[in-house]
Design an enzyme around this catalytic site. Structure first.
Site, PDB file in Angstrom:
ATOM      1  CG  ASN A 194     -20.215  -4.415   3.676  1.00 45.93           C
ATOM      2  OD1 ASN A 194     -19.184  -4.872   3.178  1.00 45.93           O
ATOM      3  ND2 ASN A 194     -21.198  -4.828   4.461  1.00 45.93           N
ATOM      4  CD  GLU A 195     -16.741   1.501   8.110  1.00 46.71           C
ATOM      5  OE1 GLU A 195     -17.237   2.401   7.907  1.00 46.71           O
ATOM      6  OE2 GLU A 195     -16.288   1.461   9.228  1.00 46.71           O
ATOM      7  N   PRO A 196     -17.526   2.918   3.587  1.00 50.90           N
ATOM      8  CG  PRO A 196     -17.652   5.278   3.956  1.00 50.90           C
ATOM      9  CD  PRO A 196     -17.425   4.073   4.656  1.00 50.90           C
ATOM     10  CB  SER A 225     -18.041  -1.623   0.837  1.00 52.00           C
ATOM     11  OG  SER A 225     -17.351  -1.572   2.184  1.00 52.00           O
ATOM     12  CB  THR A 227     -16.859   3.143  11.774  1.00 51.38           C
ATOM     13  OG1 THR A 227     -17.480   3.506  10.687  1.00 51.38           O
ATOM     14  CG2 THR A 227     -17.451   1.952  12.578  1.00 51.38           C
TER      15      THR A 227
END
Length: 643
Positions: free
Chosen positions: A168-170, A172, A187
């Site tokens: 869940n990247e920035p 999300s 990432t």
């Protein structure tokens, strides 16, 4: 286990007032992992007594591997059964075949599932082989399976440098569910070493959503190493925001952040405890606080006032010591005494306020270099100074560094060799075999033993060239090729008795007066950490065996191109002039296979010489801003007291 040093940080409730989640700090990642494994095992046994299942949410990556190791140990040695355990993994790269060396299916099998009695039907991992049009349906079914199992009882998490949990990247959302996502560049950079290059890292993944994670009854987020300290501080003490998904965990009623001292080092109670509570002041904490205040106010140490100390929570320090002037003078003198242009000790002088002894002179100095270029990158200026000042300098290259050589370098060197030895059929055959192997090699595929050997020779030749340039005699360059490293893959074997014996024999042969070793411990499973642990264990054995030469030996720790010691921790700082800085860079340039582009650049895409130069200059600037003399650059060291 590697011993670590911590501050006397406070643990009362008042000191945690900046922390918005429950944080538990342990001396080491090993100790913290055991605590997590015990909690998981206790719940499994408790549910077994009631005839009920346990549902675990599992993570991959280097962070939880020790937890899995302990769980396997509990199964094999204590009879812990996993027959009542149902698991759901957080994520998987997409696309990804399950038998790929990068697959999380393979990771979980190798680290856990193949070694315990869990039922195969109870294992759930996102499927990286699906057609794209089938992914949405799979994700919805994954959510339903979690619900049908009764929900996740314990969710294990790591944390990425962007603050991502799972993938869940920035950006999300708090309510997001299992879905296909695009991976952030940071990432992918962090994963590049595992994939032998950024270009081989998938750009997508299937991941549980933040909402899925938040629905777990208990969440345990683990983090190890200084590299995670900044994002941990943001996640624990910062505002809740989508740009740092881990901050959502502040909403959870039963979430523990399990940290080692390094990953917790930026938390307020660790970094600046005087801001939250009364402190028990010792010399180390006084120095740390004074240097922090000097930097905070952009004042030289000797200009700090009683009012400055009072305003920033150090009034009790002034009351204990007597005045700011006394504190300032003590810290200034302590800091000044760390600076020396004589890293091997200055002969015929008073050494009572110097970091190194004047005798014996000259000294036998042994520099341990985890990879074949760490010596010149991390302490090249000091190495040159030791040689210039007449000391007998040895360099021990602990590993071959062969996996960091690009494939094309092999062809280039074999082409050269066949040209030099024309009509050498054996060489020509090797070149043909190498070309054939490398032309069909897939990303991440382990090199053949012959290719590994050639890549090792390339790095050995570069290390010898750097030694010659620095004035280190070739006979004093020792290539240990420690066995733990020689897997041909990024993942290494645990170190063994053979690694320790090789190191033991070398130390007993040289009997050094000084040892320099890499103290980079940000990655708890990295080569530097393993190499240092081998040295520590070897020293312990030498102490037990009463090696008499140890009575006259100092051990100094340096750091690599990614970070530097905090000024408050440095016990020796070696100034580097403009000419020596150029010489240091020239020594780094001898490592041509690492020039222009490194196989494993980490999160910094600059070349190693650029990182090293800037780091050394920044250290000098910091010393100067504290009121010390102005230098071009400096290399810092911390002394390890092993006796």
């Amino acid at each position: 286990m590697i011993p670590t040093t911590t501050l006397n940080y406070p643990i009362d409730e008042e000191s945690r007032k900046f922390e918005k989640t429950n944080t538990k700090i342990y001396q080491s990642s090993d100790e913290a992992s055991l605590r997590v494994a015990n909690e998981v095992a206790d719940l499994i046994k408790e549910r077994q007594k009631k005839g009920k299942n346990v549902v675990l949410g599992l993570a991959t990556g280097s962070t939880p591997t020790k937890v899995y190791e302990y769980l396997v140990k509990f199964h094999k040695e204590d009879g812990l059964s996993f027959k009542n355990v149902i698991t759901f993994n957080l994520d998987e790269y997409y696309p990804m075949e399950p038998d790929s060396i990068h697959s999380y299916v393979r990771f979980m099998n190798e680290h856990l599932f193949d070694h315990i009695d869990i039922k195969k039907k109870n294992i759930h991992i996102p499927d990286g082989t699906l057609d794209k049009e089938d992914v949405r349906e799979f994700c919805e079914a994954y959510e339903k399976k979690i619900d049908q199992a009764g929900g996740i009882d314990i969710q294990i998490l790591g944390i990425g440098r962007t603050g991502h949990i799972g993938f869940n990247e920035p950006g999300s959302s708090l309510k997001s569910k299992t879905r296909l996502v695009r991976l952030d560049r940071v990432t992918r950079l962090d994963a590049a070493s595992d994939f032998f290059g950024l270009e081989n890292v998938p750009i997508k993944a299937i991941t549980m959503g933040v909402g899925t994670i938040m629905a777990a009854k208990k969440i345990i987020l683990m983090a190890w190493g200084e590299g995670k300290s900044s994002i941990i501080q943001q996640s624990v003490e910062g505002k809740i925001k989508e740009s740092v998904p881990a901050t959502f965990l502040q909403h959870h009623e039963n979430c523990d952040f399990i940290l080692d001292t390094a990953s917790a080092s930026s938390l307020t109670r660790m970094s600046t405890p005087w801001l939250v509570t009364e402190c028990d002041w010792d010399d180390k904490l006084i120095k740390k606080a004074t240097l922090w205040l000097s930097e905070k106010l952009n004042k030289a140490i000797l200009k700090l006032t009683n009012e400055d100390y009072n305003e920033y929570g150090m009034g009790n320090l002034v009351a204990e010591v007597g005045s700011a002037e006394h504190i300032n003078l003590k810290v200034f003198n302590d800091l000044q005494s760390t600076i020396t242009g004589w890293p091997g000790g200055k002969p015929n002088t008073d050494d009572s306020r110097r970091p190194e002894r004047k005798s014996p002179y000259p000294k036998r100095t042994l520099i341990f270099s985890p990879h074949p270029d760490d010596d010149v990158i991390s302490m090249g200026g000091t190495l040159l100074r030791l040689v210039d000042q007449g000391h007998e300098v040895h360099v021990a290259y602990q590993t071959s560094g062969n996996i960091a050589v690009f494939d094309d370098e092999v062809i280039r060197f074999l082409d050269f060799a066949t040209d030099v030895q024309a009509n050498n059929q054996e060489l020509e055959n090797k070149l043909l075999e190498a070309r054939k192997f490398l032309s069909s090699k897939t990303p991440g595929q382990v090199d053949s033993p012959e290719i590994q050997k050639i890549k090792g020779f390339i790095r050995k030749g570069e290390a010898l060239a750097a030694c010659r340039y620095c004035g280190v005699e070739e006979k004093n360059a020792h290539f240990l090729n420690l066995p733990f490293y020689e897997t041909g893959a990024v993942k290494k074997k645990p170190h063994s008795e053979e690694d320790i014996k090789i190191t033991y024999d070398l130390l007993n042969e040289i009997k050094p007066h000084q040892i320099f070793a890499a103290g980079d411990l940000s990655d708890p499973h990295g080569t530097h950490r393993v190499c240092l642990e081998i040295i520590y264990q070897t020293l312990e054995r030498l102490v037990a065996d009463k090696a008499d030469w140890l009575d006259d030996c100092y051990v100094w720790l340096y750091r690599g191109a990614w970070q530097e010691w905090d000024i408050a921790d440095m016990e020796m700082a070696v100034p580097i002039g403009p000419m020596d800085m150029e010489r240091k860079k020239n020594a780094i340039f001898k490592h041509q296979s690492q020039k222009d582009a490194a196989m494993f650049p980490g999160n910094d895409e600059r070349e190693f010489w650029q990182r090293a130069e800037e780091r050394n200059k920044e250290t000098a600037i910091k010393y100067n801003s504290l009121g010390m003399a102005e230098y071009e650059a400096m290399e810092g060291f911390v002394r390890h007291k092993f006796m």
